[in-house]
Design an enzyme around this catalytic site. Structure first.
Site, PDB file in Angstrom:
ATOM      1  N   ASN A  10      64.637 110.090  30.585  1.00  0.00           N
ATOM      2  CA  ASN A  10      64.995 108.819  31.471  1.00  0.00           C
ATOM      3  C   ASN A  10      64.072 107.847  31.198  1.00  0.00           C
ATOM      4  O   ASN A  10      63.107 107.926  30.379  1.00  0.00           O
ATOM      5  CB  ASN A  10      65.215 109.342  32.914  1.00  0.00           C
ATOM      6  CG  ASN A  10      64.066 109.815  33.716  1.00  0.00           C
ATOM      7  OD1 ASN A  10      62.883 109.648  33.003  1.00  0.00           O
ATOM      8  ND2 ASN A  10      64.112 110.254  34.703  1.00  0.00           N
ATOM      9  N   HIS A  13      78.226 109.581  26.583  1.00  0.00           N
ATOM     10  CA  HIS A  13      76.743 109.766  26.744  1.00  0.00           C
ATOM     11  C   HIS A  13      76.175 109.175  28.151  1.00  0.00           C
ATOM     12  O   HIS A  13      75.366 109.913  28.780  1.00  0.00           O
ATOM     13  CB  HIS A  13      75.853 109.614  25.571  1.00  0.00           C
ATOM     14  CG  HIS A  13      76.202 110.396  24.329  1.00  0.00           C
ATOM     15  ND1 HIS A  13      75.580 111.607  24.455  1.00  0.00           N
ATOM     16  CD2 HIS A  13      76.577 110.233  23.326  1.00  0.00           C
ATOM     17  CE1 HIS A  13      75.536 112.204  23.427  1.00  0.00           C
ATOM     18  NE2 HIS A  13      76.549 111.579  22.389  1.00  0.00           N
ATOM     19  N   TYR A  40      60.077 117.959  24.651  1.00  0.00           N
ATOM     20  CA  TYR A  40      60.500 117.752  26.181  1.00  0.00           C
ATOM     21  C   TYR A  40      61.937 117.707  26.151  1.00  0.00           C
ATOM     22  O   TYR A  40      62.900 116.906  25.345  1.00  0.00           O
ATOM     23  CB  TYR A  40      60.118 116.148  26.594  1.00  0.00           C
ATOM     24  CG  TYR A  40      60.785 116.045  28.144  1.00  0.00           C
ATOM     25  CD1 TYR A  40      59.746 116.502  29.054  1.00  0.00           C
ATOM     26  CD2 TYR A  40      61.682 115.226  28.453  1.00  0.00           C
ATOM     27  CE1 TYR A  40      60.080 116.261  30.510  1.00  0.00           C
ATOM     28  CE2 TYR A  40      62.119 115.064  29.632  1.00  0.00           C
ATOM     29  CZ  TYR A  40      61.226 115.374  30.811  1.00  0.00           C
ATOM     30  OH  TYR A  40      61.694 115.340  32.044  1.00  0.00           O
ATOM     31  N   GLU A  57      35.135  91.300  -3.080  1.00  0.00           N
ATOM     32  CA  GLU A  57      35.128  91.372  -1.457  1.00  0.00           C
ATOM     33  C   GLU A  57      33.914  91.246  -0.490  1.00  0.00           C
ATOM     34  O   GLU A  57      33.910  91.297   0.622  1.00  0.00           O
ATOM     35  CB  GLU A  57      36.034  92.616  -1.209  1.00  0.00           C
ATOM     36  CG  GLU A  57      37.553  92.626  -1.643  1.00  0.00           C
ATOM     37  CD  GLU A  57      38.388  93.578  -0.953  1.00  0.00           C
ATOM     38  OE1 GLU A  57      37.769  94.479  -0.487  1.00  0.00           O
ATOM     39  OE2 GLU A  57      39.302  93.393  -1.441  1.00  0.00           O
ATOM     40  N   ASP A 115      75.810 115.590  15.995  1.00  0.00           N
ATOM     41  CA  ASP A 115      75.381 115.919  17.263  1.00  0.00           C
ATOM     42  C   ASP A 115      74.905 117.418  17.485  1.00  0.00           C
ATOM     43  O   ASP A 115      74.020 118.027  18.356  1.00  0.00           O
ATOM     44  CB  ASP A 115      76.223 115.367  18.602  1.00  0.00           C
ATOM     45  CG  ASP A 115      75.885 114.151  18.806  1.00  0.00           C
ATOM     46  OD1 ASP A 115      74.835 113.500  18.458  1.00  0.00           O
ATOM     47  OD2 ASP A 115      76.854 113.664  19.948  1.00  0.00           O
ATOM     48  N   GLN A 142      81.331 108.893  22.190  1.00  0.00           N
ATOM     49  CA  GLN A 142      79.903 108.333  22.310  1.00  0.00           C
ATOM     50  C   GLN A 142      79.743 107.516  23.631  1.00  0.00           C
ATOM     51  O   GLN A 142      79.005 107.630  24.210  1.00  0.00           O
ATOM     52  CB  GLN A 142      79.850 107.278  21.058  1.00  0.00           C
ATOM     53  CG  GLN A 142      78.509 107.041  20.766  1.00  0.00           C
ATOM     54  CD  GLN A 142      77.619 108.088  20.408  1.00  0.00           C
ATOM     55  OE1 GLN A 142      78.091 109.286  19.795  1.00  0.00           O
ATOM     56  NE2 GLN A 142      76.355 107.854  20.606  1.00  0.00           N
ATOM     57  N   GLU A 172      73.163 103.245  15.277  1.00  0.00           N
ATOM     58  CA  GLU A 172      72.492 104.726  15.461  1.00  0.00           C
ATOM     59  C   GLU A 172      73.226 105.520  14.686  1.00  0.00           C
ATOM     60  O   GLU A 172      73.156 106.226  13.641  1.00  0.00           O
ATOM     61  CB  GLU A 172      72.417 104.909  16.859  1.00  0.00           C
ATOM     62  CG  GLU A 172      71.993 106.647  17.077  1.00  0.00           C
ATOM     63  CD  GLU A 172      72.125 106.989  18.521  1.00  0.00           C
ATOM     64  OE1 GLU A 172      71.276 107.992  18.785  1.00  0.00           O
ATOM     65  OE2 GLU A 172      72.793 106.382  19.140  1.00  0.00           O
ATOM     66  N   HIS A 173      74.530 105.508  14.992  1.00  0.00           N
ATOM     67  CA  HIS A 173      75.692 106.229  14.377  1.00  0.00           C
ATOM     68  C   HIS A 173      76.613 105.159  13.707  1.00  0.00           C
ATOM     69  O   HIS A 173      77.130 104.288  14.306  1.00  0.00           O
ATOM     70  CB  HIS A 173      76.544 107.170  15.497  1.00  0.00           C
ATOM     71  CG  HIS A 173      75.683 108.155  16.152  1.00  0.00           C
ATOM     72  ND1 HIS A 173      75.018 107.719  17.302  1.00  0.00           N
ATOM     73  CD2 HIS A 173      75.086 109.352  15.913  1.00  0.00           C
ATOM     74  CE1 HIS A 173      74.426 108.754  17.939  1.00  0.00           C
ATOM     75  NE2 HIS A 173      74.388 109.952  16.982  1.00  0.00           N
TER      76      HIS A 173
END
Length: 435
Positions: free
Chosen positions: A212, A263, A131, A415, A361, A260, A327-328
């Site tokens: 989104n 974004h 996507y 068991e 990126d 950053q 994340e970064h």
């Protein structure tokens, strides 16, 4: 445009204040979105492309007769992409291909004891869906990050979807990366179509890609349905943490923080440094550079979620970074690899002054699909393994089985799994009769 001027001394905060300063922007649990997405998914499951067409008119404001993009249109997209961009995409494709090809794992084939052979092999996912959201500019870089490893992994069918009209750059990138089919559809309805298939849209085994709140919720819901597809991850707002010392370049740091924050207004950027002098220089540079950026208002809003934290030393920077699990992570210090040895939690790390987050990126070769919101504590960047599955194989000879049989009987009996024990005993008895 607001003036950014937020420096906090870590050691002047109490434990609750320290915890709060590292909180990420709140992702609202929106019940309205959940209900709307659930209804969309149900309608796509029942009505297929009829519902998909109605949602496309409602949300995309256009009527689509045929959702699939023709091969001719995919090929002709090259005519509408300028050569300099083609060359840049080619360089990125080469580097991403090199790095992900290096991730190919060798199968395992060992004898754990005499006559007991165990193997692990890797098989590609049969069909994957990618996507690509729409936006101010086409996100062709995400096409590269997802389609290239899918192709290297050997996925038999790579399906891409994006809201109409699909930009020629997206079509071009998809074509050179080996995408098999492209569909003009977006939003939660596109995720549902990929998840369950329609008359003309194939069902996929796993769905990849950002989006989104509706797309993210749709991915969550379809992956929770029995026989639904797997998903890559649930992406949150982008984030960057920088560890820097007095040797760092303040302008470089400011530029990385701003890149950053660009974004989205929900992005978060943090600078950790023991140097007050550097922190002050970075603030001046941020505000000077911000004046020249077209998205300065949105970036300023993102900076409301952001902070510069003054620490007593670099060891404290490391400790805070590992708690935050970014994340970064950029390490711009005199000796970044010494810091690297102590880093436990980060999705993607950038070392030294010449490694901007922009490189990851786009074109260094590493993947830019990364866990956010502290998930790097237990999750990893997207890679080749996400497009494959591990399959385990075991083969025992008769002697290998006999050697292991007593162990199997004792364990199954302990068991209280009588049928398991019987599956061993019946074979032992058979072999004894042959002797």
């Amino acid at each position: 445009m607001k003036y950014f001027n937020t420096i906090v001394n870590w050691n002047m905060l109490n434990s609750n204040e320290q915890k709060n300063i590292l909180l990420r922007p709140v992702i609202k649990n929106n019940n309205s979105i959940k209900k709307k997405v659930k209804k969309i998914i149900e309608n796509i499951q029942v009505l297929g492309e009829k519902a998909l067409r109605e949602y496309t008119i409602l949300f995309e404001k256009c009527h689509i007769n045929k959702f699939e993009v023709s091969k001719e249109k995919m090929l002709s997209s090259s005519l509408y992409v300028n050569q300099s961009l083609k060359d840049a995409i080619s360089t990125a494709k080469k580097n991403i291909t090199s790095f992900h090809t290096a991730q190919i794992l060798s199968p395992i084939d060992i004898e754990t004891q005499v006559g007991v052979r165990c193997q692990q092999i890797y098989l590609p996912l049969n069909s994957v869906g990618i996507y690509i959201p729409s936006g101010i500019a086409p996100l062709f870089s995400t096409v590269l990050m997802l389609a290239i490893p899918a192709k290297i992994a050997g996925c038999k069918q790579i399906i891409l979807c994006s809201p109409p009209p699909i930009d020629n750059t997206i079509l071009y990138a998809a074509n050179i990366c080996g995408v098999d089919k492209i569909f003009q559809m977006g939003g939660a309805q596109a995720i549902a179509a990929l998840a369950f298939g329609t008359k003309n849209i194939p069902k996929v085994d796993k769905i990849f890609g950002p989006g989104n709140a509706y797309v993210t919720e749709a991915k969550l819901q379809v992956s929770s349905i029995f026989n639904g597809p797997q998903i890559d991850m649930l992406a949150g707002p982008s984030e960057l943490l920088i560890i820097a010392d007095e040797a760092s370049n303040a302008d470089f740091i400011a530029a990385d923080l701003l890149s950053q924050a660009e974004h989205s207004i929900s992005s978060q950027v943090i600078l950790l440094t023991p140097s007050l002098q550097l922190a002050k220089k970075v603030i001046i540079s941020i505000n000077n550079q911000l004046k020249n950026l077209s998205k300065s208002d949105d970036i300023s809003t993102a900076l409301d979620n952001s902070v510069i934290i003054l620490t007593k030393d670099l060891f404290e920077c490391i400790k805070i970074s590992n708690i935050y699990a970014p994340e970064h992570l950029i390490i711009q210090t005199k000796e970044p690899r010494l810091i690297l040895k102590e880093i436990l939690n980060a999705s993607s790390i950038f070392l030294g002054p010449w490694s901007p987050e922009s490189a990851g990126d786009y074109a260094s070769g590493t993947n830019h699909v990364l866990p956010t919101y502290g998930k790097s504590v237990s999750s990893s960047a997207l890679g080749l393994c996400d497009f494959k599955k591990r399959v385990l194989i075991q083969e025992l000879t008769s002697q290998g089985f006999i050697n292991l049989s007593n162990t199997l009987k004792i364990l199954s009996e302990a068991e209280k799994l009588e049928a398991h024990k019987n599956a061993v005993k019946i074979r032992v008895d058979f072999l004894k009769e042959k002797i």
